[in-house]
Scaffold this active site. Sequence first.
Site, PDB file in Angstrom:
ATOM      1  N   HIS A   1       0.859  -1.185   0.000  1.00 50.96           N
ATOM      2  CA  HIS A   1       0.000   0.000   0.000  1.00 50.96           C
ATOM      3  C   HIS A   1       0.891   1.229   0.000  1.00 50.96           C
ATOM      4  O   HIS A   1       1.864   1.296   0.743  1.00 50.96           O
ATOM      5  CB  HIS A   1      -0.868  -0.016   1.258  1.00 50.96           C
ATOM      6  CG  HIS A   1      -1.520   1.300   1.556  1.00 50.96           C
ATOM      7  ND1 HIS A   1      -1.275   1.989   2.729  1.00 50.96           N
ATOM      8  CD2 HIS A   1      -2.382   2.052   0.841  1.00 50.96           C
ATOM      9  CE1 HIS A   1      -1.985   3.112   2.723  1.00 50.96           C
ATOM     10  NE2 HIS A   1      -2.659   3.188   1.597  1.00 50.96           N
TER      11      HIS A   1
ATOM     12  N   ARG B   1      -0.417  12.356  -0.247  1.00 54.23           N
ATOM     13  CA  ARG B   1      -1.569  13.261  -0.259  1.00 54.23           C
ATOM     14  C   ARG B   1      -1.182  14.669   0.170  1.00 54.23           C
ATOM     15  O   ARG B   1      -0.188  14.893   0.862  1.00 54.23           O
ATOM     16  CB  ARG B   1      -2.669  12.725   0.658  1.00 54.23           C
ATOM     17  CG  ARG B   1      -2.212  12.486   2.081  1.00 54.23           C
ATOM     18  CD  ARG B   1      -3.284  11.789   2.922  1.00 54.23           C
ATOM     19  NE  ARG B   1      -2.836  11.614   4.291  1.00 54.23           N
ATOM     20  CZ  ARG B   1      -2.112  10.584   4.717  1.00 54.23           C
ATOM     21  NH1 ARG B   1      -1.777   9.601   3.899  1.00 54.23           N
ATOM     22  NH2 ARG B   1      -1.715  10.511   5.967  1.00 54.23           N
TER      23      ARG B   1
END
Lengths: 266, 266
Positions: free
Chosen positions: B71, B75
């Site tokens: 993963h 952001r």
Amino acid sequence: MWQRPGGGGGRTRVITNANIIEKGCVNFSAVHGLLPEKIAAQLNLKAAHDFFATGVSIVMHPHNPMVPIIHMNVRYFEISSGEKWFGGGIDLTPHYVNIEQAKYFHQTLKGVCDQHHKTYYSEFKNWADEYFFIRHRSETRGIGGIFFDKLAETKEITLIERFEFVQHVAETFIPAYTKLMTENKDIPYGKKQKKWQMLRRGRYVEFNLVYDNGTKFGLETDGRAESILLSMPPEANWVYNFQTEEGSEEEHTQNLLKKEIDWINF
Amino acid sequence: MWQRPGGGGGRTRVITNANIIEKGCVNFSAVHGLLPEKIAAQLNLKAAHDFFATGVSIVMHPHNPMVPIIHMNVRYFEISSGEKWFGGGIDLTPHYVNIEQAKYFHQTLKGVCDQHHKTYYSEFKNWADEYFFIRHRSETRGIGGIFFDKLAETKEITLIERFEFVQHVAETFIPAYTKLMTENKDIPYGKKQKKWQMLRRGRYVEFNLVYDNGTKFGLETDGRAESILLSMPPEANWVYNFQTEEGSEEEHTQNLLKKEIDWINF
């Protein structure tokens, strides 16, 4: 049989790979101790209080996709501040909605409710519609049923009468689900139906882990994870952007996963 | 390509049943609008503010249980109050922990971190340990990696320097995972390993739906459910009270799902 570090414990019984049920559980718990902060905040309680909570929870995941998933819960909660109440409900999650059986299921619940209070069914049916709603999917988990919480004593209704109602709800579970199992267990199915069942189970997982208060309460009060998460299906799948075929049985069911359907007069 | 009703949208790309990857996704989003109340409360903001958030998220679920799940997320977030920050990280969830590869993975991340700030690795490695912790299971999701949030400008570090670090993290994903895929993709496995993979995936589901802030943020800001939930594995299983066999590879992995393991000097 398990013990909760903070006080109390419970009993968990599991059935797996039985004739009709792929995975089913009955959870009994009676826990007590200091009310966890998060729960206190939700109840708008300022000071530290003790609590006692007891309940029975049942979830059944059948092998055959034509047999619905069922969930039943009855619970009692009391806080040292003096508040005490019952909660619970039964709801049905058919992988394939059968209108006649949905009518039967809601009619049965209405029959139980009507024996205790004239507004119970309409009130608790709507509550189930709101509660079992998967907001991020804009769909209900299944065809609902009844859901109620914080049924305390009122001027009109005693706590014993609340208890009698909750007992009656619990007693309704076995005959109602037995009928649905018996009627559907021999309906043939193939890969397509199995695949759809796995996707519906994925939604069941989403609801329980994202929205279900019972699951949250259990995990936040350090309940036994293996017992709390027995509601998880044995297997679930996720397929990106799955679309039902036009005119299919799956589309028919998908279109019925809505609030405010009057199942009894469908 | 999707649009968010409240403002902005994103692009979702999915790979399914490829040679090595059973289900993988890359999500890009750039959304804006009124900051949802719940998020505002978490940020201790009183008044109504506008926000802008953009990010890239990647999750890969391989066929072969010997290949780890990975993963990666980067952001950027800004609020009309003037605050702006970066966040992100990479973490690895091996179904079977390979110590040498765990060392390599953490060493690689340390190498990236060290080029930007001397405290980044130890700080963000610990943050990942805390973040990717499944509290109700008392276990980590995998072997962690790095996790960071609210990397704003400071006296010492400019916003552009934060951005350069985040870019570097993103660029590390492809070579690192390519190596792990290549080394493990042909390792033979059987039913036992597949069964264990399905249980580990169940834990992955539990983490993402119960704890992951990105998932919660997405669902609470009316993000696109199908994109947000692409992190879900294609298939996951739950078995009541599963216990690993003594001395097994599964037990070895289970014993390593702990915080504060110094992988580099293991």
